[in-house]
Design an enzyme around this catalytic site. Structure first.
Site, short mmCIF file in Angstrom:
data_model
loop_
_atom_site.label_atom_id
_atom_site.label_comp_id
_atom_site.label_asym_id
_atom_site.label_seq_id
_atom_site.Cartn_x
_atom_site.Cartn_y
_atom_site.Cartn_z
N SER A 192 1.00 -1.15 0.00
CA SER A 192 0.01 0.03 0.03
C SER A 192 0.86 1.37 0.06
CB SER A 192 -0.88 -0.06 1.11
OG SER A 192 -1.65 0.79 1.20
N ASP A 223 -6.17 2.10 -2.96
CA ASP A 223 -7.49 1.81 -2.35
C ASP A 223 -7.92 2.86 -1.44
OD1 ASP A 223 -5.63 1.38 -0.33
OD2 ASP A 223 -6.39 -0.86 0.18
N ARG A 238 -4.84 4.71 20.95
CA ARG A 238 -5.09 3.35 20.84
C ARG A 238 -3.70 2.81 20.19
NH1 ARG A 238 -4.87 3.45 15.21
NH2 ARG A 238 -5.13 1.26 14.86
N PRO A 239 -3.73 1.49 20.45
CA PRO A 239 -2.35 0.84 19.98
C PRO A 239 -2.51 0.76 18.54
CG PRO A 239 -3.81 -0.71 21.10
CD PRO A 239 -4.75 0.37 21.16
C1 16G Z 1 -4.34 -0.32 7.56
C2 16G Z 1 -5.88 -0.24 7.26
C3 16G Z 1 -6.23 1.03 7.41
C4 16G Z 1 -6.01 1.56 8.78
C5 16G Z 1 -4.43 1.76 9.04
C6 16G Z 1 -4.49 1.87 10.74
C7 16G Z 1 -7.00 -1.72 5.80
C8 16G Z 1 -7.11 -2.22 4.23
N1 16G Z 1 -6.06 -0.96 5.89
O1 16G Z 1 -3.79 0.50 6.63
O2 16G Z 1 -7.92 0.77 7.17
O3 16G Z 1 -6.61 3.01 8.79
O4 16G Z 1 -4.10 0.23 8.98
O5 16G Z 1 -3.12 1.93 11.01
O6 16G Z 1 -7.69 -2.39 6.70
P1 16G Z 1 -2.90 1.81 12.37
O7 16G Z 1 -3.40 0.77 13.36
O8 16G Z 1 -1.27 1.80 12.47
O9 16G Z 1 -3.05 3.16 13.11
ZN ZN Z 2 -3.62 1.12 -0.09
#
Ligand code: 16G
Ligand code: ZN
Length: 580
Positions: free
Chosen positions: A94, A318, A544-545
């Site tokens: 991504s 995406d 949040r973690p």
């Molecule tokens: C991933 C997730 C995204 C979320 C991000 C949070 C998918 C396709 N992608 O990129 O939706 O916002 O993780 O990251 O589910 P974090 O937990 O490190 O904050």
């Molecule tokens: Zn992406």
């Protein structure tokens, strides 16, 4: 026993005979041989702990061979479990840097891998030897009652593989293919370079018995887009002040695919930059994640683009955000229209169509339109949506959580502030709309409204958030409304916000409520956070973690930027003192 001759099984008390006995209870010998032989090619890297995380495995591409191979195995098993339905396997990281890569599974529905299988993904990815791997697989297929081996050779698993433009993608794809084929009789089909949402769309279409090639995907997009353009009221057509849109493709796959699609889009004045062809590096100073987090102009854009409508995709297309460079800007700051703003535009448009319908029909087709956000949604957007009279619910961060909640509505719109989102239409509601479309008089306002809703349900990806289809929907709605990007931006004004990452010894010590708005652990921290929030007008904050990095995230918003910064800093201090 030739199977085990080549294996150095170490000094453990392991006996080939006992392994053979226990393994064959669920898998025959040829299946075991196949797995042991192929896993020999992919030793696990030392001291890396892998986790399927929020959206699949990600990390340094050089360390991922064995993980990708093993997820190949998992996807074949998933297909077998679900009656040989087609499963998708996407190789992408991504918005991560170009040297990273990753892998995620698309379930036969086109959605994310069922969460029930994530622990198995973690276990096999971390198995330290072929022997351990095979025994984990054996236990799992036994528990899940998946029949594999000789007896399944005729009714095999099918896995469709896609990858983004990362240079490491091709060799990782070969590893995935070997993983799939090591489950006897399974077929891996390489679908080439795709965006993540394209693969999800194709898998969903295939399993619904619909046309499912990449061309079908494009055809579906431009047909439904053209249909919506044709339904624009005359009064709207000339009102649009700025007609051109410039898209930042993050030097990834999205820009390339948009170029292919452009051939058929004669109703859109479109310029595509950062396609990766001109030497730009994937996600470096470009793309939706960069623009949304930094709120600055991506590379390739500048003063010549002042006030022009611009959009950014992320590396696998995406995510979608919009932005413009304001005239008065003396810095490289942009005015950002994030996922919340896109959600608001979509909600407004859908509601307008439903209102047209509902006036005429008090009997039964009243719909339930709902929106799903996360704790990161700007408070001003939530207020705006509520003021539109919409049902707003919150989900945990991560697309799979939002998707699940949105699917509970007749029409469920979900978006993360980072630009990932889509609109889900329930099957029942679509059938109702299609029936209504047949009954109503052609040319009537109701008929147009129903036709718009049907076209939206075709245009917008029903499997996952999709920057290409999202872009087309935003563009057609703006033309419908006769709005410039500035006018759209005025729907509401974002509250100033700040995000901070805090490194702590153990981020798992933070446990939150299901919507992540409050911390349950460590004990006492939420009271302390609440006491800070109280000091600021319109203050809101949560911790949040992270699901993708080894940090605790802090989010704060308040009526001024200074106040949001100060609240975020105080909360970050609390995190350090409770967890440091
Ligand atoms: C991933 C997730 C995204 C979320 C991000 C949070 C998918 C396709 N992608 O990129 O939706 O916002 O993780 O990251 O589910 P974090 O937990 O490190 O904050
Ligand atoms: Zn992406």
């Amino acid at each position: 026993m030739f199977l085990f001759d080549r294996w150095d099984l170490g000094a453990s008390s392991f006996s080939p005979l006992s392994l053979s006995h226990s393994l064959t209870s669920a898998m025959d010998e040829s299946q075991i041989a196949s797995l042991l032989k192929s896993s020999e090619l992919f030793p696990t890297p030392q001291s890396v702990k892998l986790s399927y995380g929020t959206a699949g495995f990600r990390g340094d591409a050089k360390l991922l061979d064995s993980t990708v191979y093993r997820v190949g195995i998992l996807s074949a098993l998933r297909s077998l479990k679900l009656g040989s339905s087609t499963v998708g396997l996407m190789i992408t990281a991504s918005h991560n840097k170009v040297s990273d890569n990753g892998i995620k599974v698309a379930d036969p529905s086109g959605g994310m891998l069922s969460q029930e299988w994530e622990p198995f993904a973690d276990q096999i990815a971390n198995a330290s030897s072929p022997r351990e791997l095979v025994s984990l697989i054996r236990e799992f297929v036994e528990k899940e009652e998946i029949a594999i081996g000789e007896e399944k050779k005729n009714k095999s698993a099918e896995v469709w593989l896609g990858r983004d433009t990362r240079p490491s993608g091709e060799s990782l794809l070969r590893a995935a293919e070997i993983g799939v084929s090591s489950i006897l009789g399974s077929v891996a089909i390489d679908k080439g370079i795709l965006t993540t949402p394209q693969l999800h769309w194709m898998v969903r279409a295939k399993n619904k018995g619909l046309k499912a090639t990449e061309n079908d995907y494009f055809e579906n997009l431009f047909t439904s887009f053209r249909c919506l353009i044709d339904l624009i009221p005359n009064s709207g057509k000339d009102k649009l002040e700025v007609s051109k849109v410039i898209v930042d493709g993050a030097n990834g796959v999205g820009g390339l695919k948009l170029e292919e699609l452009r051939e058929s889009l004669n109703n859109l004045d479109l310029e595509i930059r950062n396609t990766g062809r001109d030497g730009g590096v994937l996600n470096e100073g470009v793309g939706a994640d960069f623009v949304q987090k930094e709120k600055v102009v991506p590379l390739g854009f500048g003063s010549k683009d002042v006030e022009t409508r611009c959009a950014s995709f992320d590396g696998d297309a995406d995510r979608l955000v919009y932005f413009y460079i304001p005239t008065e800007s003396s810095t490289d700051k942009v005015e950002l229209l994030d996922g919340d703003k896109i959600l608001s535009l979509f909600a407004l448009f859908i509601k307008e169509q439903l209102n047209t319908l509902d006036d005429d029909d008090k009997e039964g087709t009243r719909s339930r339109l709902g929106v799903v956000q996360t704790a990161y949604a700007n408070g001003a957007s939530t207020d705006y949506l509520k003021q539109l009279g919409l049902d707003v619910v919150f989900a945990k961060t991560g697309v799979k959580h939002l998707h699940e909640k949105a699917a509970e509505f007749d029409i469920g719109i979900y978006f993360e502030a980072n630009g990932h989102g889509t609109i889900l239409f329930s099957e029942t509601f679509i059938s109702l709309l299609v029936a209504k479309q047949k009954d109503l008089t052609q040319g009537s306002e109701e008929h147009k409204a129903v036709s718009r809703l049907v076209a939206v349900s075709n245009l917008i990806n029903q499997a996952v958030g999709d920057a290409l289809s999202g872009l087309l929907l935003v563009e057609v709605i703006l033309q419908h409304m006769g709005w410039s990007v500035q006018k759209w931006n005025e729907l509401y004004k974002d509250l100033p916000s700040r995000q901070i990452k805090v490194e702590v010894p153990d981020r798992a010590a933070v446990v939150t409520t299901s919507e992540e708005t409050e911390a349950l652990k460590p004990l006492g921290i939420q009271d302390a956070i609440n006491a800070e929030i109280k000091k600021y007008p319109r203050g809101r904050a949560f911790i949040r973690p992270s699901g993708t990095e080894d940090v605790v995230r802090v989010y704060a918003e308040a009526s001024t930027q200074e106040a949001a910064d100060s609240l975020a800093n105080s909360v970050a201090q609390l995190v350090k003192s409770f967890l440091g």
